[in-house]
Design a protein around this motif. Structure first.
Motif, short mmCIF file in Angstrom:
data_model
loop_
_atom_site.label_atom_id
_atom_site.label_comp_id
_atom_site.label_asym_id
_atom_site.label_seq_id
_atom_site.Cartn_x
_atom_site.Cartn_y
_atom_site.Cartn_z
N PHE A 259 0.84 -1.19 0.00
CA PHE A 259 0.00 0.00 0.00
C PHE A 259 0.88 1.25 0.00
O PHE A 259 1.90 1.30 0.72
CB PHE A 259 -0.90 0.05 1.25
N ASN A 260 0.48 2.23 -0.78
CA ASN A 260 1.11 3.55 -0.72
C ASN A 260 0.50 4.29 0.46
O ASN A 260 -0.69 4.63 0.47
CB ASN A 260 0.87 4.31 -2.02
N ILE A 261 1.32 4.56 1.46
CA ILE A 261 0.80 5.15 2.69
C ILE A 261 1.24 6.61 2.85
O ILE A 261 1.07 7.20 3.93
CB ILE A 261 1.23 4.33 3.93
N SER A 262 1.79 7.16 1.77
CA SER A 262 2.28 8.55 1.86
C SER A 262 1.23 9.53 2.35
O SER A 262 1.53 10.43 3.17
CB SER A 262 2.84 9.00 0.51
N PRO A 263 -0.03 9.43 1.90
CA PRO A 263 -1.03 10.42 2.36
C PRO A 263 -1.39 10.30 3.84
O PRO A 263 -2.00 11.24 4.39
CB PRO A 263 -2.26 10.10 1.49
N TYR A 264 -1.03 9.21 4.46
CA TYR A 264 -1.51 8.95 5.82
C TYR A 264 -0.41 9.08 6.88
O TYR A 264 -0.68 8.99 8.07
CB TYR A 264 -2.08 7.54 5.91
N ILE A 265 0.82 9.27 6.42
CA ILE A 265 1.95 9.13 7.34
C ILE A 265 2.64 10.48 7.53
O ILE A 265 2.51 11.38 6.70
CB ILE A 265 2.92 8.06 6.80
N GLN A 266 3.36 10.61 8.59
CA GLN A 266 4.03 11.87 8.91
C GLN A 266 5.42 11.58 9.46
O GLN A 266 5.71 10.47 9.91
CB GLN A 266 3.22 12.64 9.95
N SER A 267 6.26 12.58 9.42
CA SER A 267 7.58 12.45 10.02
C SER A 267 7.42 12.32 11.53
O SER A 267 6.55 12.94 12.15
CB SER A 267 8.42 13.67 9.68
N GLY A 268 8.25 11.47 12.12
CA GLY A 268 8.15 11.24 13.55
C GLY A 268 7.27 10.06 13.88
O GLY A 268 7.25 9.06 13.16
N LYS A 269 6.48 10.17 14.95
CA LYS A 269 5.70 9.03 15.45
C LYS A 269 4.42 8.83 14.65
O LYS A 269 3.72 9.78 14.32
CB LYS A 269 5.38 9.20 16.92
N ASN A 270 4.13 7.54 14.38
CA ASN A 270 2.92 7.14 13.66
C ASN A 270 2.34 5.89 14.33
O ASN A 270 3.04 5.18 15.05
CB ASN A 270 3.22 6.84 12.19
N ARG A 271 1.07 5.67 14.06
CA ARG A 271 0.43 4.46 14.58
C ARG A 271 -0.22 3.70 13.42
O ARG A 271 -0.97 4.27 12.64
CB ARG A 271 -0.62 4.79 15.63
#
Length: 1002
Positions: free
Chosen positions: A166-178
């Protein structure tokens, strides 16, 4: 209940937002990291393996909405290692079933009580990835899953054993993610994942993130063209990119020398082409690999390139223009503690064991394996039949074997299984055939799979056993390139090969069922396979027992099988059917396979002159890497050996070898020549000196018979009631005239038996007796008792006495199944001789065995014998043993099968001494060879126990001296035991001598 769309029962939805399938690769930052093969050395790779928070629910109805939200506190959840199968971690029901679905067959619907695992993982994204496209790859999740990141729904996927990206670029951010994942145990895809295995669930293969340039390579397909004379090869590197991109590529040889380099501007689709003159060709015997490095932006991709051509000419399967025999095994992903989660070192252990035992082919039964396993097969040298993750065997019991493959509603689900497999694995040279799955009927949906594969990759034949006309599927089988069969008899495949109307090569995708003590028919198959070019070979079912390591109530460790966890339905120990144990300890069946499929054959030409003929059965390499060692034994004792002899025969050629030994013209002793082919140098799978195969020859020395005149001492007879006491200088035997048996045998006052001698026909059924045992028990073989019609002294001299016993053996209810006359003779040396004449009742199924059973006293722990060894052997399983003199303990005679059964027999024994460690015991010999067995268990003990830990070791030693014991065959799933290996005579005679001895006096 969680508020999600019910995709798991919707045939129109196989995925949401999943990336299109592509070739497997990892983007690296430089050549050095790429060449290491270590994913973690890539700056564009980040593992998500490790500890996740986990919550198990017996039903999806219990899952609360919002568990995936960032604010949800999951600190109280359990910790679970990913990858893993949740059943081996203490959740849900461990269950083994073969054919039957574990729920009502109502496709596409699955039970409402659908077990669900919730996974949550927090992870960090480096600032270095800020300008990258981010992807997550799940390499295997069983059976379907929903994905959320930072509380937002990302997508859905099903199809357990191929990647979901899956392309998760729209959902992810630098630093902490869940990341949150909801895995369901069942989905409509489960109907076509009905393989013969433990039903595991969860994220069971690796999970990782990839960072890609915004403009990057999406897919690579390295197609090959090889000239007819094999002097020129072309690799066409077909590339797919996200947009216009400059691509540079280098083709390097095995010495890491750049032999070609190219550059091109690729606008979404394009090709780089490299021509190699006089290429080194890849095959399983010489797995030569070129490396193709592809550079784009900051990324380096690496692909293994093995030049080879797979084709079928005039009904003959060929690789690189040479007819090849596939000497294979079926391999499931199976680990005794991790289930279907397979560490890479465990994969290597399997491959090393296979190479050491002459296996050259693996069928990935019944799904694509971890992509790293395919890399290893490229490197170690194995031919692979890559099989789609598709089996719906359970519809057989629903009444229509073809109900899903002929249903157009299921076409997309079937087709996707082929597409995702081929796209992931298309660049692996080890793959020589694509398989459309297993045991799923045959009709239009399989045809659609085959047509798509041929359109995408015409370089490999297509296999599918389901087109066997005996399955009564569609007759339109032209899209399938080989005839494949399961468990057909040797006679059947020979008839196929002889029939000129059969134009396709035949492949035994499953044969010689290796369950328990077996298989016993390997040589019969391979004599025929080698005889006919149309026969490609086959894959033994199967590689490994699938036992689950567990503990009994009293703490004993054992390997569990179906039903041991209360699972219903289950197929018992049918998962314990491998050539190796769950711990990868080889069974004797693997040793038999190694010898039967050995790539070198040695035959006698003139043993009086020491000449043998060596035939090179390798397809591509000569024998310069092999040396022949030899030894001469006289009555089992080494008397001569020489320097190794260099072999050199070309592929499929023969070499005459002279062995410089000298023999006497005549002797009262036996002389044997043993020749062994051994590797000259160390390889990645074996040490120098590793034995590839052997042969043994009985040398032509005239046997001079010794006629020693022996003064036989006198004996004394004393009859007390029905007991006849027979006494000599140093012995006393007691024969019970009523029972027709010896009840005491002594020498120097030492008791040699602890129970009356008895005739026996029962053996603990082997797994391969699972069908015939019902006939045996119906006839009462398992409850045979001896009836004595008469017992009398028929001859008596000063130095001997003869006792004749007329008897029968029979079980209650039934007419006796055999009658016999036993003539016992005791002479003044204390030796007992037996001659028994047997007549078997007409119309009976063949006997398991016939012989004499003795119970020897506590302390009888040593077995010395001259015969076949060192491990167990049977009339149809005796090609991996050598004739010689062996000294073993009783425990070493025992072969421990997970399901206790007949084991440990030594076929072809000439003489044996069973004694205590001081050498006090009984010597057995016969006019003909016999089968010997010594154990601390009776056949009844073995029959009764369902697991090895249930066996209670007796202090006494149970000895069997058999006229014959029927072969072991492979009838648990294969054909009936072949006629020559059955104890089926209606009349036979058995002679045996029993002599109490002290070895030090012999």
């Amino acid at each position: 209940m969680i508020n999600v769309t019910r995709y798991w029962e919707d045939l129109k939805v196989l995925q949401i937002n999943r990336e299109a399938p592509r070739a497997y690769y990892i983007p690296y930052g430089d050549v050095e990291a790429a060449s290491s093969g270590k994913r973690g050395r890539s700056p564009f790779y980040q593992t998500l393996n490790g500890r996740w928070k986990f919550q198990y629910h017996p039903s999806i109805k219990d899952v609360k909405d919002g568990f995936y939200d960032v604010s949800t506190n999951v600190s109280a959840w359990d910790d679970l290692t990913v990858p893993s199968c949740w059943q081996v971690k203490g959740y849900d029901q461990l269950q083994y079933t073969n054919v039957n679905y574990p729920f009502p067959c109502d496709p596409p619907y699955v039970p409402n009580e659908n077990a669900t695992g919730l996974y949550v993982r927090e992870f960090n994204i480096s600032d270095n990835w800020n300008e990258k496209e981010k992807y997550v790859v799940f390499e295997g999740v069983n059976s379907c899953f929903y994905l959320w990141i930072n509380g937002e729904f990302v997508g859905y996927s099903q199809g357990s054993r191929v990647p979901a990206e899956f392309n998760i670029s729209p959902y992810i951010q630098s630093g902490k993610n869940r990341m949150a994942v909801m895995v369901l145990k069942w989905c409509d895809g489960t109907y076509i994942e009905d393989q013969d295995l433990w039903r595991f669930s969860g994220i069971f293969r690796d999970v990782y993130l990839l960072a890609r340039d915004h403009n990057h390579i999406v897919d690579v397909f390295n197609k090959q063209e090889i000239s007819d004379d094999y002097q020129k090869a072309v690799v066409k590197c077909e590339l797919q990119t996200t947009s216009s991109l400059e691509i540079r590529a280098q083709l390097r040889n095995a010495r890491d020398e750049v032999i070609h380099e190219g550059i091109a501007m690729i606008d979404r689709k394009g090709c780089l082409e490299f021509e190699v003159l006089e290429p080194v060709l890849w095959n399983a015997e010489n797995p030569y690999l070129y490396n193709l490095y592809i550079y784009s932006g900051n990324e380096v991709l690496l692909f293994q390139v093995g030049f080879r051509k797979v084709e079928i000419n005039d009904g003959v399967f060929m690789i690189n223009g040479t007819a090849v025999k596939l000497k294979g095994v079926n391999r499931h992903d199976s680990h005794p503690e991790l289930g279907q989660t397979i560490p890479i070192n465990h994969m290597i252990k399997d491959l090393v064991l296979m190479k050491r035992h002459n296996v050259n082919t693996i069928r990935t039964s019944h799904y694509p394996n971890d992509p790293r396993f395919l890399d290893l097969c490229n490197e170690y040298g194995f031919y692979l039949i890559d099989e789609a993750d598709l089996e719906c065997h359970g519809v057989l019991h629903a009444g229509d074997y073809h109900m899903l493959t002929r249903n157009p509603d299921w076409e997309d689900a079937f087709l996707e299984r082929a597409i995702r497999m081929v796209e992931r694995d298309k660049n692996h040279p080890s793959i020589i055939m694509w398989s459309l799955g297993n045991e799923s009927g045959y009709d239009v949906n399989h045809m659609a799979m085959a047509r798509w594969i041929k359109g995408r990759d015409a370089s490999r034949p297509i296999h599918y056993e389901g087109v066997d006309p005996r399955h009564q599927g569609s007759p339109h089988t032209e899209v399938i390139d080989v005839e494949s069969r399961m468990y057909s008899s040797p006679a059947y495949i020979e008839n196929y090969a002889k029939d000129e109307n059969n134009t396709k090569p035949m492949f035994l995708c499953e044969y010689s069922h290796a369950m328990g003590n077996g298989p016993g028919d390997l040589k019969d198959y391979w004599d025929i396979i080698y005889k006919y070019p149309k026969l490609m070979g086959g894959c033994v079912w199967e590689w490994s027992d699938h036992g689950i390591k567990t503990h009994s109530a009293d703490g004993k460790e054992y390997f569990a099988y179906g039903g041991d966890f209360g699972d219903q339905p289950n197929d018992g120990n049918f998962c314990i059917d491998g050539l190796v144990g769950p711990d990868r300890k080889p069974h004797t069946g693997l040793l038999e396979l190694k010898q039967v499929i050995a790539p070198i054959r040695m035959e006698a030409e003139d043993l009086t002159k020491g000449t043998i003929i060596v035939t090179n059965l390798f397809d591509f390499i000569d024998l310069s890497h092999i040396e022949l060692t030899w030894r001469i034994e006289k009555d089992g004792q080494l008397i001569d050996q020489g320097e190794p002899i260099q072999l050199e025969a070309s592929p499929h050629a023969v070499q005459r070898v002279h062995i410089p030994y000298e023999l006497p013209a005549e002797s009262h002793s036996r002389y044997f020549l043993t020749v062994s082919c051994r590797s000259k140098r160390e390889t990645r799978w074996a040490e120098a000196g590793h034995e590839i195969c052997f042969n043994q020859f009985d040398l032509p020395v005239f046997r001079r018979q010794e006629h020693e005149v022996q003064q036989i001492p006198a004996i004394q007879l004393n009859k007390s009631g029905h007991q006849l006491n027979i006494e000599g200088f140093d012995f006393k035997h007691v024969f019970d005239m009523y029972e027709g048996a010896f009840i005491q045998i002594t020498k120097h006052g030492m008791d040699m038996i602890d129970a009356p001698t008895k005739f026996n026909i029962w053996r603990a059924p082997t797994d391969n007796d699972r069908k015939i045992k019902h006939s045996w028990m119906e006839e009462g073989y398992d409850r045979a008792n001896m009836h004595v019609y008469g017992c009398e002294i028929t001859n008596q001299t000063e130095a001997s006495v003869e006792i004749t016993v007329q008897f029968s053996l029979g079980g209650y209810i039934k007419i006796p199944f055999l009658h016999g006359v036993a003539l016992w003779k005791v002479d003044g040396t204390g030796e007992i001789s037996l001659q028994v004449d047997i007549t078997v009742r007409d119309g009976l199924v063949f006997l398991p065995r016939f012989g004499l059973q003795l119970t020897m006293p506590q302390g009888t722990e040593e077995v010395e014998y001259f015969g076949l060894g060192p491990h167990e052997s049977y009339i149809d399983k005796c090609h991996s043993v050598k004739r010689g003199k062996y000294l073993l303990t009783v425990d070493e005679m025992f072969e421990n099968y997970i399901m206790p059964q007949e084991n440990g027999s030594r076929y072809g024994t000439e003489w044996a001494i069973v004694s205590n460690e001081q050498g006090m015991g009984l010597k057995f010999s016969g006019s003909d060879n016999f089968s010997l067995n010594a154990a601390h268990y009776t056949p009844e003990d073995l029959t009764k126990a369902a697991h090895d830990y249930e066996l209670v070791r007796r202090k006494e030693t149970i000895v069997h001296l058999d006229y014959k014991i029927s072969g072991v065959g492979s009838n648990s799933c294969g054909p009936e035991l072949l006629v020559p290996y059955r104890l089926d005579e209606k009349e036979f005679k058995f002679e045996l001598r029993i002599k109490p001895i002290f070895k030090e006096d012999e």
